[in-house]
Scaffold this motif. Sequence first.
Motif, PDB file in Angstrom:
ATOM      1  N   VAL A   1     -36.092  -4.666  34.335  1.00  8.57           N
ATOM      2  CA  VAL A   1     -35.046  -4.623  35.357  1.00  8.57           C
ATOM      3  C   VAL A   1     -35.090  -3.229  35.985  1.00  8.57           C
ATOM      4  O   VAL A   1     -35.153  -2.226  35.272  1.00  8.57           O
ATOM      5  CB  VAL A   1     -33.642  -4.864  34.738  1.00  8.57           C
ATOM      6  CG1 VAL A   1     -32.551  -4.788  35.809  1.00  8.57           C
ATOM      7  CG2 VAL A   1     -33.589  -6.204  34.024  1.00  8.57           C
ATOM      8  N   ARG A   2     -35.075  -3.192  37.323  1.00 11.94           N
ATOM      9  CA  ARG A   2     -35.101  -1.902  38.015  1.00 11.94           C
ATOM     10  C   ARG A   2     -34.221  -1.937  39.255  1.00 11.94           C
ATOM     11  O   ARG A   2     -33.839  -2.999  39.750  1.00 11.94           O
ATOM     12  CB  ARG A   2     -36.520  -1.503  38.387  1.00 11.94           C
ATOM     13  CG  ARG A   2     -37.093  -2.320  39.525  1.00 11.94           C
ATOM     14  CD  ARG A   2     -38.495  -1.876  39.874  1.00 11.94           C
ATOM     15  NE  ARG A   2     -38.991  -2.630  41.030  1.00 11.94           N
ATOM     16  CZ  ARG A   2     -40.201  -2.507  41.515  1.00 11.94           C
ATOM     17  NH1 ARG A   2     -41.059  -1.668  40.957  1.00 11.94           N
ATOM     18  NH2 ARG A   2     -40.581  -3.221  42.566  1.00 11.94           N
ATOM     19  N   ASP A   3     -33.939  -0.758  39.774  1.00 13.14           N
ATOM     20  CA  ASP A   3     -33.167  -0.589  41.005  1.00 13.14           C
ATOM     21  C   ASP A   3     -34.116  -0.763  42.185  1.00 13.14           C
ATOM     22  O   ASP A   3     -35.110  -0.044  42.297  1.00 13.14           O
ATOM     23  CB  ASP A   3     -32.554   0.809  41.012  1.00 13.14           C
ATOM     24  CG  ASP A   3     -31.691   1.107  42.219  1.00 13.14           C
ATOM     25  OD1 ASP A   3     -31.711   0.337  43.204  1.00 13.14           O
ATOM     26  OD2 ASP A   3     -30.994   2.126  42.195  1.00 13.14           O
TER      27      ASP A   3
ATOM     28  N   VAL B   1     -30.839  -5.256  42.275  1.00 14.13           N
ATOM     29  CA  VAL B   1     -31.721  -5.031  41.137  1.00 14.13           C
ATOM     30  C   VAL B   1     -32.852  -6.035  41.242  1.00 14.13           C
ATOM     31  O   VAL B   1     -32.714  -7.086  41.860  1.00 14.13           O
ATOM     32  CB  VAL B   1     -30.992  -5.169  39.778  1.00 14.13           C
ATOM     33  CG1 VAL B   1     -29.946  -4.092  39.623  1.00 14.13           C
ATOM     34  CG2 VAL B   1     -30.400  -6.539  39.604  1.00 14.13           C
ATOM     35  N   GLU B   2     -33.973  -5.678  40.661  1.00 12.12           N
ATOM     36  CA  GLU B   2     -35.128  -6.563  40.629  1.00 12.12           C
ATOM     37  C   GLU B   2     -35.485  -6.830  39.173  1.00 12.12           C
ATOM     38  O   GLU B   2     -35.274  -5.987  38.305  1.00 12.12           O
ATOM     39  CB  GLU B   2     -36.317  -5.922  41.337  1.00 12.12           C
ATOM     40  CG  GLU B   2     -36.075  -5.700  42.809  1.00 12.12           C
ATOM     41  CD  GLU B   2     -37.210  -4.975  43.486  1.00 12.12           C
ATOM     42  OE1 GLU B   2     -37.578  -5.388  44.593  1.00 12.12           O
ATOM     43  OE2 GLU B   2     -37.726  -3.992  42.917  1.00 12.12           O
ATOM     44  N   VAL B   3     -36.041  -7.997  38.936  1.00 14.37           N
ATOM     45  CA  VAL B   3     -36.412  -8.428  37.587  1.00 14.37           C
ATOM     46  C   VAL B   3     -37.891  -8.791  37.586  1.00 14.37           C
ATOM     47  O   VAL B   3     -38.400  -9.353  38.562  1.00 14.37           O
ATOM     48  CB  VAL B   3     -35.563  -9.658  37.175  1.00 14.37           C
ATOM     49  CG1 VAL B   3     -35.998 -10.198  35.835  1.00 14.37           C
ATOM     50  CG2 VAL B   3     -34.098  -9.317  37.164  1.00 14.37           C
TER      51      VAL B   3
ATOM     52  N   LYS C   1     -36.236 -10.451  43.404  1.00 18.45           N
ATOM     53  CA  LYS C   1     -34.800 -10.258  43.627  1.00 18.45           C
ATOM     54  C   LYS C   1     -34.109 -11.611  43.564  1.00 18.45           C
ATOM     55  O   LYS C   1     -34.709 -12.642  43.838  1.00 18.45           O
ATOM     56  CB  LYS C   1     -34.541  -9.659  45.015  1.00 18.45           C
ATOM     57  CG  LYS C   1     -34.994  -8.256  45.178  1.00 18.45           C
ATOM     58  CD  LYS C   1     -34.639  -7.769  46.571  1.00 18.45           C
ATOM     59  CE  LYS C   1     -35.306  -6.440  46.846  1.00 18.45           C
ATOM     60  NZ  LYS C   1     -35.046  -5.974  48.203  1.00 18.45           N
ATOM     61  N   SER C   2     -32.846 -11.571  43.278  1.00 19.91           N
ATOM     62  CA  SER C   2     -32.050 -12.789  43.261  1.00 19.91           C
ATOM     63  C   SER C   2     -32.005 -13.400  44.660  1.00 19.91           C
ATOM     64  O   SER C   2     -31.972 -12.682  45.668  1.00 19.91           O
ATOM     65  CB  SER C   2     -30.621 -12.476  42.809  1.00 19.91           C
ATOM     66  OG  SER C   2     -29.778 -13.570  43.046  1.00 19.91           O
ATOM     67  N   SER C   3     -31.975 -14.714  44.710  1.00 18.97           N
ATOM     68  CA  SER C   3     -31.825 -15.388  46.005  1.00 18.97           C
ATOM     69  C   SER C   3     -30.454 -15.108  46.601  1.00 18.97           C
ATOM     70  O   SER C   3     -30.230 -15.331  47.783  1.00 18.97           O
ATOM     71  CB  SER C   3     -32.033 -16.891  45.838  1.00 18.97           C
ATOM     72  OG  SER C   3     -31.077 -17.424  44.940  1.00 18.97           O
ATOM     73  N   ARG C   4     -29.531 -14.600  45.816  1.00 22.00           N
ATOM     74  CA  ARG C   4     -28.189 -14.257  46.296  1.00 22.00           C
ATOM     75  C   ARG C   4     -28.060 -12.797  46.718  1.00 22.00           C
ATOM     76  O   ARG C   4     -26.967 -12.324  46.979  1.00 22.00           O
ATOM     77  CB  ARG C   4     -27.167 -14.554  45.200  1.00 22.00           C
ATOM     78  CG  ARG C   4     -27.097 -16.014  44.855  1.00 22.00           C
ATOM     79  CD  ARG C   4     -26.097 -16.229  43.750  1.00 22.00           C
ATOM     80  NE  ARG C   4     -26.006 -17.625  43.425  1.00 22.00           N
ATOM     81  CZ  ARG C   4     -24.875 -18.301  43.403  1.00 22.00           C
ATOM     82  NH1 ARG C   4     -23.742 -17.699  43.690  1.00 22.00           N
ATOM     83  NH2 ARG C   4     -24.876 -19.568  43.097  1.00 22.00           N
TER      84      ARG C   4
END
Length: 69
Positions: A35-37, A23-25, A12-15
Amino acid sequence: MNDDLSQAKWIKSSRSGGGKECVEVAFLGGNAVGVRDSKNPSGPALIFGAAEWDAFTAGIATGEFSRPK
């Protein structure tokens, strides 16, 4: 495309703020990016090629996808 994503390392983004509405990458083999939810990790994922991902992230950086004011 029928990729096996069971061994993917999702990040996940650090933000993201630590919530579950993110979303996850995952950087996959073969220069692909998934990319997923994060709320539905067993659900579908979008798979992009490296050039598509690079164009998308460049567009974000330049404001191409910002909402109109």
